[in-house]
Structures are given as structure tokens and as C-alpha cells.
Design a protein around this motif. Structure first.
Motif, PDB file in Angstrom:
ATOM      1  N   LEU A  37       0.899  -1.261   0.162  1.00 27.45           N
ATOM      2  CA  LEU A  37      -0.122   0.041   0.068  1.00 27.45           C
ATOM      3  C   LEU A  37       0.644   1.382   0.029  1.00 27.45           C
ATOM      4  N   GLY A  38       2.022   1.384   0.902  1.00 26.68           N
ATOM      5  CA  GLY A  38       2.746   2.534   0.677  1.00 26.68           C
ATOM      6  C   GLY A  38       4.188   2.378   1.077  1.00 26.68           C
TER       7      GLY A  38
ATOM      8  N   VAL B 237      -8.773 -15.502  -1.894  1.00 29.58           N
ATOM      9  CA  VAL B 237      -9.641 -14.830  -2.819  1.00 29.58           C
ATOM     10  C   VAL B 237      -9.516 -13.381  -2.432  1.00 29.58           C
ATOM     11  N   SER B 238      -9.343 -12.451  -3.389  1.00 32.05           N
ATOM     12  CA  SER B 238      -9.278 -11.177  -3.274  1.00 32.05           C
ATOM     13  C   SER B 238     -10.519 -10.631  -2.567  1.00 32.05           C
ATOM     14  N   GLY B 239     -10.406 -10.031  -1.334  1.00 27.81           N
ATOM     15  CA  GLY B 239     -11.625  -9.488  -0.858  1.00 27.81           C
ATOM     16  C   GLY B 239     -12.185 -10.440   0.532  1.00 27.81           C
ATOM     17  N   GLU B 240     -11.529 -11.563   0.391  1.00 24.37           N
ATOM     18  CA  GLU B 240     -12.080 -12.483   1.543  1.00 24.37           C
ATOM     19  C   GLU B 240     -11.144 -12.283   2.782  1.00 24.37           C
ATOM     20  N   THR B 241     -11.872 -12.484   3.924  1.00 24.28           N
ATOM     21  CA  THR B 241     -11.317 -12.669   5.095  1.00 24.28           C
ATOM     22  C   THR B 241     -10.635 -13.851   5.677  1.00 24.28           C
ATOM     23  N   VAL B 242      -9.471 -13.884   6.039  1.00 29.28           N
ATOM     24  CA  VAL B 242      -8.721 -15.178   6.389  1.00 29.28           C
ATOM     25  C   VAL B 242      -8.334 -15.274   7.647  1.00 29.28           C
ATOM     26  N   THR B 243      -8.753 -16.398   8.568  1.00 27.90           N
ATOM     27  CA  THR B 243      -8.141 -16.600   9.832  1.00 27.90           C
ATOM     28  C   THR B 243      -7.291 -17.605   9.921  1.00 27.90           C
TER      29      THR B 243
ATOM     30  N   THR C 124      -6.607 -12.511  11.884  1.00 28.64           N
ATOM     31  CA  THR C 124      -7.545 -12.302  11.075  1.00 28.64           C
ATOM     32  C   THR C 124      -7.074 -11.135  10.312  1.00 28.64           C
ATOM     33  N   PHE C 125      -7.233 -11.486   8.823  1.00 29.99           N
ATOM     34  CA  PHE C 125      -6.909  -9.986   8.042  1.00 29.99           C
ATOM     35  C   PHE C 125      -7.709 -10.129   6.684  1.00 29.99           C
ATOM     36  N   THR C 126      -7.792  -9.416   5.949  1.00 27.32           N
ATOM     37  CA  THR C 126      -8.556  -9.270   4.600  1.00 27.32           C
ATOM     38  C   THR C 126      -7.536  -9.328   3.422  1.00 27.32           C
ATOM     39  N   LEU C 127      -7.791 -10.074   2.440  1.00 29.45           N
ATOM     40  CA  LEU C 127      -7.070  -9.984   1.303  1.00 29.45           C
ATOM     41  C   LEU C 127      -7.223  -8.877   0.421  1.00 29.45           C
ATOM     42  N   PRO C 128      -6.344  -7.906   0.333  1.00 31.80           N
ATOM     43  CA  PRO C 128      -6.664  -6.610  -0.458  1.00 31.80           C
ATOM     44  C   PRO C 128      -6.628  -6.837  -1.952  1.00 31.80           C
ATOM     45  N   ASP C 129      -7.560  -5.973  -2.654  1.00 33.98           N
ATOM     46  CA  ASP C 129      -7.417  -6.239  -4.204  1.00 33.98           C
ATOM     47  C   ASP C 129      -6.052  -5.970  -4.819  1.00 33.98           C
ATOM     48  N   TYR C 130      -5.164  -5.343  -4.115  1.00 35.42           N
ATOM     49  CA  TYR C 130      -3.775  -5.063  -4.670  1.00 35.42           C
ATOM     50  C   TYR C 130      -2.913  -6.360  -4.564  1.00 35.42           C
ATOM     51  N   ALA C 131      -3.241  -7.547  -3.798  1.00 39.76           N
ATOM     52  CA  ALA C 131      -2.718  -8.469  -3.911  1.00 39.76           C
ATOM     53  C   ALA C 131      -3.108  -9.703  -4.977  1.00 39.76           C
ATOM     54  N   LEU C 132      -4.149  -9.425  -5.538  1.00 38.11           N
ATOM     55  CA  LEU C 132      -4.472 -10.192  -6.681  1.00 38.11           C
ATOM     56  C   LEU C 132      -3.337 -10.487  -7.617  1.00 38.11           C
TER      57      LEU C 132
ATOM     58  N   LYS D 112      -6.316 -14.992  -5.992  1.00 41.40           N
ATOM     59  CA  LYS D 112      -7.083 -15.051  -7.019  1.00 41.40           C
ATOM     60  C   LYS D 112      -8.660 -14.433  -6.971  1.00 41.40           C
ATOM     61  N   ASN D 113      -9.192 -14.296  -8.225  1.00 40.21           N
ATOM     62  CA  ASN D 113     -10.530 -13.882  -8.119  1.00 40.21           C
ATOM     63  C   ASN D 113     -11.420 -14.783  -7.778  1.00 40.21           C
ATOM     64  N   ALA D 114     -12.735 -14.636  -7.321  1.00 38.95           N
ATOM     65  CA  ALA D 114     -13.488 -15.570  -6.891  1.00 38.95           C
ATOM     66  C   ALA D 114     -14.046 -16.501  -8.119  1.00 38.95           C
ATOM     67  N   PHE D 115     -14.063 -15.754  -9.354  1.00 37.46           N
ATOM     68  CA  PHE D 115     -14.773 -16.505 -10.097  1.00 37.46           C
ATOM     69  C   PHE D 115     -14.088 -16.006 -11.677  1.00 37.46           C
ATOM     70  N   THR D 116     -13.611 -16.619 -12.417  1.00 35.23           N
ATOM     71  CA  THR D 116     -12.657 -16.084 -13.472  1.00 35.23           C
ATOM     72  C   THR D 116     -13.314 -16.904 -14.678  1.00 35.23           C
ATOM     73  N   VAL D 117     -13.432 -15.924 -15.932  1.00 39.20           N
ATOM     74  CA  VAL D 117     -13.791 -16.618 -17.081  1.00 39.20           C
ATOM     75  C   VAL D 117     -13.145 -15.882 -18.115  1.00 39.20           C
ATOM     76  N   SER D 118     -12.466 -16.747 -18.880  1.00 44.27           N
ATOM     77  CA  SER D 118     -11.212 -16.128 -20.019  1.00 44.27           C
ATOM     78  C   SER D 118     -11.515 -16.497 -21.291  1.00 44.27           C
ATOM     79  N   PRO D 119     -12.387 -15.845 -22.197  1.00 38.67           N
ATOM     80  CA  PRO D 119     -12.463 -16.491 -23.387  1.00 38.67           C
ATOM     81  C   PRO D 119     -11.686 -15.836 -24.547  1.00 38.67           C
ATOM     82  N   THR D 120     -11.178 -16.848 -25.429  1.00 34.21           N
ATOM     83  CA  THR D 120     -10.479 -16.428 -26.459  1.00 34.21           C
ATOM     84  C   THR D 120     -10.751 -17.106 -27.825  1.00 34.21           C
ATOM     85  N   ILE D 121     -10.915 -16.431 -29.055  1.00 30.17           N
ATOM     86  CA  ILE D 121     -11.183 -17.041 -30.274  1.00 30.17           C
ATOM     87  C   ILE D 121      -9.505 -17.246 -30.861  1.00 30.17           C
TER      88      ILE D 121
END
Length: 871
Positions: free
Chosen positions: A70-71, A674-680, A725-733, A762-771
Motif C-alpha cells: 500500500l505505501g 480470494v481477493s476481498g476474502e477474510t482469512v483466519t 485475521t486479515f482481509t486480502l486486499p485487491d492489490y494482492a491479486l 485469485k478472483n472468486a470466479f474467472t472466465v477467460s474467453p479467446t478465439i
């Protein structure tokens, strides 16, 4: 929660500070260690920081710390040598190794300069003057990137101070605790600011400045909790200081001026110069160049006078490995012949004429110096080469091998003529990474090293100055016996080799001298042994481990301790002491060899009484006679064969409680990576002394890779009721996370740090489409969707993938649909899809990812935007 992938005990600390930048609300702000993560915008506290040796005109908090944390703190240095200062309030422990580290990101253009970060421990000397110990590191750095600087140092009381107007090494006043720890970004001679000023000045409002950011200041002792059965190496550390030549300090060279002796006497003293590392050198920040003055030829004997505080005490019966990197730029003889190959010798010399020791095997008046020639031929080709020379005094000495507390000198002698190393030459060479390693009181106890050569030095009137010894099994001497390595090893051994001993005459044995320090009252000796072909299957023979202190000649003035000539160990608690060789094999004794490997151990009592009438002898340098160790198998008659392996000598201590607190049974309780999840995470606090827990802090760390040292702190969390106990921040993704646990007991004593690795965020749910592409010859288009569910609370998802082909009028000409159910725990699930079309009017394709179990039910939820591809 997802499974934790690893757990490891690491290092701990016992240091207490009043930290600059501290905020009382922060976890660990008043803890007995230094760890400042700068994750909070605490700029209001930065102004109270005391800066010595310069001033920071601008010190501000900045977002975007190391590894995306963060800083951090941003600096604009407008002075030549600014330091950041941490005020230490808990004493540094003498003999303790400490780890210091800091992240640095350079903002100012570096102009090709390799920045140095220095860590200074400030203390006092006896007259009250300032003193310091420095650890410095240099590394190639790129502007805008974070660089981790870290190093370990031993607090041994050795410091630098200004005495009588000159900077010189000395010893700190150990009654006066170290008061500060300073971090300096830039070189010791004036900082990054001065380097930039000398080159292409970088200006800000008309002033020279150096801009950089720092993050995660860490100063903490290394406390390691030994695991059960762990063999602790009490030796093995480099006996020299400043021997990698990376530490800038007053004078520039970490040895006093050397000399080259020759026919022109002192006129041709060698010139010693510190140089920055070049791409072809060993990995280090700098090295030492030694060169003859222009036009000078001299005996090339180059002595380096080690700092007075760093006594090199050569203990009898220890094997040492002297190792260094060497590069010859030029070696020219007096007839102007440039050599292409040469030799290297190492010389050890006391600062007084005679060593303060008398040997008890008739070698008295031992002289001070010893030459150890290296038999390898060195190419003089301008490339770096490593020189390794094993060396030992194998003697039954009464005293340590040094004189009145003064250091020994160590030097190098490169030479061309193998028959006369004193032939004068003109030379220019580089030296780096000079390491003297104590291999311990037992050499090659695991028998993994085969044949080799070492120099054994006697230097007395009745013996040669040195003797090259060739070992069939390195470090083990043969007497009326053949020794060889064998692949016959115990299933419990961690090694792959043992030593086979076969007596060629009566009394045949393998032996080596072992070193027992008189300050250590008890040792534990352990080994594995097995009978050879001389013992029939199913039979057993008695045997003994022998400690032989017999001396053919003794001098009464030195014979202070009443030591027996022989000790025969025939059981774990059975020892026979005798002045005559009196071992009589006994079929009823505990120790017997069979045709199966067995483990043996015994305790050696290393305490001896004074001989009556010697109570007034000064024993400060006198030690009991050192033993030679060997094995007696049923009398060691000719033809006796046996195997020995895993010989370890350890300090024996009565079972004691580990002094420091630690945590164990670290387990996940809830939450997922998962980003945003609280871990204990839960743990058990342990104090073997029975002390209560005061507070444990969990340090949440992130890194770009799952292994290595490049971890940065994103949060310090105080534990509650055995959990963190802590929450995983988005910038740890996309980064990897671990948690370090620092326990503290009710006496404010920090303990051994433990860590648990949690894996990638990681993200909770990821969908990665490609042609993936068009297949022109088959009139087809291909696509793929990667789906991953990382949160256990998400139900199984029914996925419908549709790949449609359109013409230029946007009319669908072909399509294909694939359905699949994806659940938590499946990992990354690929859903491939392909569709064919007729004709040549297809112009573009679109791929859709919808919910539903079929095309008819699809479209309730779009998991991602449609993607397109043009033919």
C-alpha cells in the motif's frame, strides 16, 4: 478453505526499539523489534525523525510500496550523507547474529552508478567517543524498480572509531549498549547525492538532489529453534571480517597495507586498491587489486594484516578451508617473460616471532609461520579462478595457536617458478571472497568426501615446516590400514558413503585428531558402525572408541591438567581411563559390532582437575591435551575389517527448555485465497519456560514469486485468542501471500519467527474467453474458454459457450454450442469449441459465455462480454 501449500519454521528476534515512524495504534509499534512497513499514511509522525549527517528537505508518505504494497516513504535528499535513524532501546546481544533489510526504489537517474545501501550500528568506545559497525551492499539497480537489500551480521563488539585523528578498528564499550541503527542510501563516501554531483548533476530548484523511496525497514536477531535430532554446526563460519571486499569504510581496503618483500626492500611495496566489480568477476560489489609499482620487481609475498579485533585463532586438530577468488592480470619475470600459468601459496604468520604454544609430542618452540602451497597450477589468463587449500595443525597441544591475543596474519604468494617461489616478478592481480572456514572438530565425519590433499603444519626443529598429506578418505589418517570409501551405508544414514577400514598389520586403524574446547564441559559423540568380512554372519565382536592423549614428551610447566593418556568407551555410559593402553575386549560389554549397521553414542567428560602443585599456573592459554580418536575392534588384529559412518561431535547439554517463545500447529480456520476474502489462521503459543503470551503479531507478506526472499509486508495484525485475521486486499491479486508469526512472552521477549505460505491470491470466479484462430482450408473457426471457481460458497455453474460465424451483412452462417458444469475445486477448466461454415462469405465470428445447461436455457446471465474476431 484451500489447502495451505507449505509450512516452515524460520527466524526470530529479541530486539526492542522506540521506532521512528511509530504509531501507537499500529500492530507491533511498541514491540521488541524493528519492523516498519509504512502501510499507513503516517506522515504526521515522519517530521519527528532525527536525521544525522545531513537533512532531508522532503520526507513524505507515498502510495505504491514494494511489491505493490500500500505505501512507502519518499525522500528528497539535499545533503551529502543523510541517514535514517532508528533509536534502539533493547541491548544487542553479544554473539548474536542479526538480519537487516530494506526495500529501496531509486527515482533519480543513476548515471551508471551502482548504488550502495549501508546499515550502521552506532555505539560508544571506552572514552565515550562514537563508534560504528557497518554492513554495506551494492547491486545493479534500475530507476523505478524496487530493490531488496538484506544482509546478516554478527554483533561481536568490533567497531570503527576515530582515535587520535584517524579511523581505525577497535572494540566497543560493551557496557554501553548500541544506541542507534542507521540506514544510508548511497556510498559511504558521500552518498548517492555526491556520486551524481560528480557526474551529470540532476537539479531541482537549483540544488543537487537524490530522490528515492524506502519500504519495510527490518532489524531483528536470527533465533532458530533447533528441530529434534538436528546436528548444530558450531563452526563453519568465516573467521575473517570484511573478506568479500564489499564493505566501504575509512581507508577503502578491509586489510591494513600489505607489502611485497624483495631485493629492493620497502621501495617496492605492493599497492592495494579497492575496485568495483566487473561483469567477469565473482558476484560481489567490489574486489581488491594488488599490483607492483611501475617498473618494480619484488618477492611476491603479499601479507594482509587482519583487523586487530578479529583474532584468527587456529585451534589444534581443526581442519580449515582457505578459499578465495583470484584473477591474474599480469605476471612478468625480470627477463620480461609474461607467464601464462603459475602457482599460489598461502602464508599464516603470527604478529610475534614465536607462537605461545608447546607441543607435547616433542615439538617444542613452535615457530610462528607456516607456508601452505597449493599444488594446483593456476592459469594466468585474466579470468577468475577459485583457490581452495585445506589446512590443519594436527597436534596434541597445550595452548591455542596465537600469541598474546594478537591476530595472525594471512597472506598470499603467487609465483611462477615452482622450484623457487621467491623469484621476483612484476604482478597485477585481483583477489575477492577470501573465506577461512572452520570445518569443525571432526573432518568428514559423514565420509562423503573421498581422496584429497591437505597441508599439515608442524614447524619445529624436529619436523618439517609443512607436510602435504594425501588422504584416501579426506581427513582420516591410516596407520597399518587401508582406508576407502564404500557405498555400504545404513538405511538410516542421510549420506551415500561410509569408510571401510581394513587392518594390514596388527594395530591397524583409522584416526584423526579432534578438538575439545576447555570451556565446554561435555560433548556427545555419535557414529554408526558395522563389522566387515572379518566377522561371520550372525556373530559379534566387542569394540571400543578410543581417545588417545598419550604424549611421548611432556614439559612439567605446561602439564597443568591431570588428563589420562587413554580413554576407552565401551558403552553409552561406560568409559575406562588408563595411562597405559589397557583395552581388553570383553564379550559382556555393551558395545559389539555385528554384520548389521548400528548407531552408537556416548558422552565425553571434558573436565579435568589440576595436577597437585600447579594451582598457581596461569591457565588462560593452557588447555588439556587434545585427543586422537580411533576405533579398536577386538584388538585390531591384521585382517580386521569394519565400517564407520556419520561421526558427529556435538556440545552435550542436559535437557533444557528453549529460552524463546515460539508458535506451532499453525492451521487455517476460515477464508480462502480470494481477493476481498477474510482469512483466519490459528496457532498455539508455546513457552517452554511456562511464561504467558503477551502479544503475537502476524505479518502478512506478498511476493511476485512463491519462493525467495523478495517479500514485502502489507499488514501487521495483532493476534487475538490464538488467531490472526486479515482481509486480502485487491492489490494482492495475482501475488503470493505468506504470514509470519512473531510471538512475545510476558517478559517482552521475542521468539522464533514461524511462517505459513498461503499461495496465490485469485478472483472468486474467472472466465477467460479467446478465439484462437481461423482454419482457412477447413472453413472453421476455433475458440476456448477457461473457467475457474476459487470460492467454495459459489455453487456449481452451468456454462454454455456459443461460437457463431457471420457474413458481411451480419447474417449468421454457422454456430456451435458447448455446455459444461464447473465446480469449486476443479481448478482451471478449459472449454474448447469449434464450428465449421460453408462457402466463403464468412467475415467475422463472435463467442458468448452464458449461464444455462443448454442453448435453449442460455442467456440468463452473461459471464463476460462477447468477443469478436475478423477473418
Amino acid at each position: 478453505m484451500k489447502k495451505i501449500i507449505s509450512f516452515a519454521l524460520v527466524f526470530g528476534m529479541l530486539l526492542s526499539v522506540m521506532g521512528v515512524f511509530s504509531v501507537s495504534a499500529e500492530a507491533g509499534a511498541d514491540r521488541p523489534y524493528v519492523f516498519m512497513d509504512f502501510e499507513e499514511d503516517n506522515v504526521a509522525q515522519l517530521g519527528s525523525t532525527k536525521v544525522l549527517g545531513g537533512t532531508f528537505s522532503n520526507r513524505t508518505w507515498k502510495a505504491d510500496g514494494a511489491n505493490g504494497s500500500l505505501g512507502c516513504v519518499s525522500y528528497t535528499a539535499k545533503a551529502g550523507q543523510p541517514d535514517e535513524v532508528v533509536n534502539v532501546t533493547t541491548p544487542f546481544k553479544l554473539g548474536q547474529t542479526y538480519r537487516v533489510s530494506v526495500w529501496v526504489r531509486y527515482v533519480t537517474p543513476l548515471q551508471g552508478y551502482n548504488p550502495v545501501v549501508s546499515f550502521f550500528l552506532y555505539s560508544k568506545i571506552k572514552d565515550g567517543g562514537n563508534a560504528w559497525k557497518e554492513q554495506a551492499m551494492s547491486k545493479t539497480a534500475t530507476v523505478g524498480d524496487w530493490n531488496l537489500y538484506t544482509t546478516d551480521f554478527l554483533w561481536d563488539g568490533s567497531v570503527w572509531a576515530k582515535i587520535d585523528g584517524t579511523f581505525q578498528p577497535t572494540t566497543a564499550d560493551l557496557s554501553y549498549d548500541p544506541v542507534q541503527f542507521r540506514i544510508r542510501v548511497g556510498s559511504a563516501g558521500g552518498g548517492l547525492y555526491e556520486e551524481l554531483k560528480k557526474k551529470d548533476p540532476y537539479k531541482d530548484d537549483g540544488e543537487f538532489v537524490a530522490k528515492f523511496d524506502i519500504d519495510d525497514i527490518k532489524v531483528e536477531p536470527l533465533i532458530i529453534k533447533p528441530e529434534a535430532g538436528e546436528k548444530v554446526n558450531l563452526y563453519g563460519t568465516n573467521k575473517l571480517t570484511y573478506s568479500t571486499f564489499d564493505n566501504p569504510y575509512p581507508g577503502g581496503i578491509p586489510f591494513s597495507t600489505g607489502y611485497a618483500m624483495g631485493n629492493d626492500a620497502g621501495a617496492n611495496k605492493a599497492v592495494f586498491t579497492s575496485k568495483n566489480a566487473s561483469p567477469v568477476s565473482a558476484e560481489s560489489g567490489s574486489y581488491m587489486n594488488v599490483a607492483s609499482p611501475d617498473g618494480a620487481y619484488a618477492f611476491n609475498e603479499l601479507m594482509f594484516n587482519q583487523d586487530v579485533h578479529a583474532n584468527i585463532v587456529w585451534s589444534a586438530n581443526h581442519m580449515y578451508e582457505i578459499k578465495f577468488d583470484f584473477r591474474s592480470n599480469e605476471m612478468v619475470t625480470k627477463n620480461n617473460t609474461t607467464a601464462t600459468k603459475g602457482h599460489m601459496a598461502v602464508k599464516i604468520q603470527a604478529t610475534s616471532a614465536t607462537l605461545n604454544t608447546t607441543d607435547v609430542n616433542g615439538l617444542s618452540g613452535m615457530e610462528a609461520w607456516a607456508i601452505m602451497p597449493n599444488m594446483n597450477i593456476l592459469p594466468l589468463d585474466g579470468q577468475w579462478h577459485t583457490v581452495t587449500i585445506p589446512f590443519q595443525f594436527e597436534l596434541k597441544t597445550f595452548a591455542e595457536l596465537y600469541r598474546n591475543g594478537n591476530p595472525l596474519l594471512i597472506g598470499m604468494i603467487p609465483y611462477i617458478n615452482p622450484s623457487n617461489r621467491w623469484d621476483p616478478v612484476h604482478l597485477d592481480m585481483d583477489i575477492d571472497n577470501l573465506v577461512v572456514t572452520d570445518l569443525g572438530p571432526i573432518t568428514n565425519g559423514d565420509m562423503e568426501t573421498g581422496s584429497g590433499r591437505a597441508t599439515r603444519t608442524y614447524r619445529a626443529a624436529s619436523a618439517p615446516a609443512h607436510k602435504e598429506i594425501t588422504y584416501d578418505v579426506f581427513g582420516w589418517n591410516a596407520e597399518n590400514a587401508n582406508l576407502s570409501q564404500s557405498e555400504n551405508v545404513s538405511a538410516d544414514s542421510t549420506g551415500t558413503k561410509s569408510m571401510q577400514v581394513t587392518a594390514t598389520a596388527d594395530g591397524g586403524k583409522a584416526w584423526q585428531g579432534i578438538a575439545l574446547e576447555k570451556s565446554i564441559p561435555k560433548y556427545k559423540l555419535s557414529f554408526r558402525a558395522k563389522a566387515g568380512d572379518s566377522v561371520a554372519d550372525g556373530e559379534s565382536v566387542p569394540f571400543a572408541m578410543v581417545l588417545d592423549r598419550y604424549a611421548a614428551v611432556t614439559e612439567q610447566a605446561q602439564e597443568y591438567y591431570d588428563t589420562p593418556n587413554y580413554e576407552f568407551y565401551t558403552g553409552s555410559n561406560t568409559v575406562i581411563k588408563s595411562d597405559e593402553y589397557a583395552y581388553a575386549p570383553d564379550a559382556s560389554q555393551e558395545w559389539k559390532l555385528t554384520d548389521e549397521w548400528q548407531y552408537f553414542e556416548c558422552v565425553i567428560d571434558n573436565t579435568f582437575d589440576a595436577i597437585p602443585g600447579h594451582e598457581n599456573v596461569n591457565t588462560s592459554k593452557i588447555k588439556p591435551r587434545q585427543p586422537f580418536m580411533y576405533f579398536d575392534v577386538n584388538g585390531n588384529a591384521a585382517g580386521t575389517q569394519y565400517y564407520i559412518d556419520d561421526v558427529y561431535l556435538e556440545v552435550y547439554e542436559e535437557p533444557t527448555k528453549f529460552e524463546y517463545p515460539y508458535v506451532e500447529n499453525i492451521q487455517p480456520v476460515s477464508g480462502e485465497m480470494v481477493s476481498g476474502e477474510t482469512v483466519t489462521i490459528s496457532y498455539d503459543f508455546v513457552s517452554e519456560k511456562g511464561l504467558a503470551e503477551k502479544e503475537t503479531v502476524g505479518r502478512v507478506m506478498i511476493a511476485n514469486e512463491p519462493t525467495g526472499k523478495a517479500w514485502a509486508c502489507i499488514k501487521q495484525v495483532p493476534a487475538e485468542n490464538g488467531t490472526v485475521t486479515f482481509t486480502l486486499p485487491d492489490y494482492a491479486l495475482g501475488k503470493f501471500v505468506k504470514v509470519e508469526f512473531m510471538p512475545v512472552d510476558e517478559t517482552n521477549l521475542s521468539g522464533a519467527v514461524s511462517e505459513i505460505a498461503l499461495g496465490e491470491v485469485k478472483n472468486a470466479f474467472t472466465v477467460s474467453p479467446t478465439i484462437t484462430g481461423w482454419t482457412e482450408m477447413e472453413n472453421a473457426v476455433n475458440g476456448k474458454v477457461d473457467v475457474e471457481i476459487n470460492l467454495s460458497t459459489i455453487d456449481p455453474q452451468q456454462i454454455t459457450v456459443i461460437l457463431a460465424v457471420y457474413n458481411e451483412k451480419n447474417k449468421m452462417v454457422a454456430s456451435e454450442a458447448v455446455t459444461k458444469t464447473v465446480s469449486y475445486g476443479d481448478g482451471v477448466v478449459p472449454i474448447p469449441i469449434s464450428t465449421s461454415y460453408a462457402g466463403t462469405d464468412a467475415s467475422h465470428a463472435k463467442l458468448y459465455v452464458w449461464s444455462g445447461a443448454s442453448v435453449d436455457s442460455a442467456g440468463k446471465t452473461a459471464y463476460c462480454d462477447e468477443i469478436s474476431s475478423v477473418r
